[in-house]
Design a protein around this motif. Structure first.
Motif, mmCIF file in Angstrom:
data_model
loop_
_atom_site.group_PDB
_atom_site.id
_atom_site.type_symbol
_atom_site.label_atom_id
_atom_site.label_comp_id
_atom_site.label_asym_id
_atom_site.label_seq_id
_atom_site.Cartn_x
_atom_site.Cartn_y
_atom_site.Cartn_z
ATOM 1 N N VAL A 1 7.970 1.149 1.064
ATOM 2 C CA VAL A 1 6.735 1.950 1.147
ATOM 3 C C VAL A 1 5.668 1.124 1.885
ATOM 4 O O VAL A 1 5.406 -0.017 1.524
ATOM 5 C CB VAL A 1 6.240 2.314 -0.270
ATOM 6 C CG1 VAL A 1 4.938 3.073 -0.181
ATOM 7 C CG2 VAL A 1 7.295 3.108 -0.986
ATOM 8 N N HIS A 2 5.078 1.729 2.929
ATOM 9 C CA HIS A 2 3.976 1.100 3.677
ATOM 10 C C HIS A 2 2.682 1.788 3.300
ATOM 11 O O HIS A 2 2.599 3.016 3.268
ATOM 12 C CB HIS A 2 4.183 1.225 5.188
ATOM 13 C CG HIS A 2 5.373 0.476 5.680
ATOM 14 N ND1 HIS A 2 5.356 -0.876 5.889
ATOM 15 C CD2 HIS A 2 6.620 0.878 6.014
ATOM 16 C CE1 HIS A 2 6.536 -1.276 6.326
ATOM 17 N NE2 HIS A 2 7.329 -0.218 6.399
ATOM 18 N N GLN A 3 1.678 1.001 3.056
ATOM 19 C CA GLN A 3 0.378 1.562 2.701
ATOM 20 C C GLN A 3 -0.622 1.162 3.783
ATOM 21 O O GLN A 3 -0.714 0.003 4.157
ATOM 22 C CB GLN A 3 -0.065 1.037 1.337
ATOM 23 C CG GLN A 3 -1.381 1.627 0.909
ATOM 24 C CD GLN A 3 -1.786 1.139 -0.477
ATOM 25 O OE1 GLN A 3 -1.067 0.346 -1.103
ATOM 26 N NE2 GLN A 3 -2.903 1.614 -0.942
ATOM 27 N N THR A 4 -1.368 2.145 4.290
ATOM 28 C CA THR A 4 -2.376 1.914 5.321
ATOM 29 C C THR A 4 -3.755 2.168 4.714
ATOM 30 O O THR A 4 -3.987 3.217 4.133
ATOM 31 C CB THR A 4 -2.163 2.850 6.521
ATOM 32 O OG1 THR A 4 -0.829 2.691 6.987
ATOM 33 C CG2 THR A 4 -3.144 2.561 7.631
#
Length: 106
Positions: A13-16
């Motif tokens: 999971v990538h969080q921006t």
């Protein structure tokens, strides 16, 4: 059984995170006026420093000696003498002004 709140291990999971700053208004107009005043003061100072006129370019020194003979004019004919008028006295009367008459009211 697994916990439903934990993602599966093979899934990444990538969080921006986007941090935005609010727009600033009004500073550009003040900077425009201050810049205009600075330019005007510099222009007036330069104009006064040079004496109010642009600098004249240096001119080369030119030394000429020109000798040209002047033409000679012929002699003008003599005018006749002025006629002598008889010495007649002309009477000169001073100007007259009429005095207003005042009628008695009665």
């Amino acid at each position: 059984m697994t916990d439903p709140n934990i993602p599966p291990p093979e899934r990444v999971v990538h969080q921006t995170t986007i941090n935005s700053t609010p727009e600033r208004k009004g500073g550009g107009l003040l900077a425009f006026f201050v810049g205009g005043l600075v330019v005007a003061v510099v222009a007036i100072a330069w104009f006064l420093y040079v004496g109010g006129r642009p600098a004249a370019p240096e001119r080369p020194e030119i030394n000429l000696d020109i000798n040209v003979p002047a033409p000679k004019l012929p002699e003008a004919p003599h005018l006749p003498e002025r006629p002598v008028l008889p010495d007649v006295p002309r009477p000169a009367e001073p100007p007259t002004v009429t005095t207003p008459t005042v009628e008695p009211q009665g």
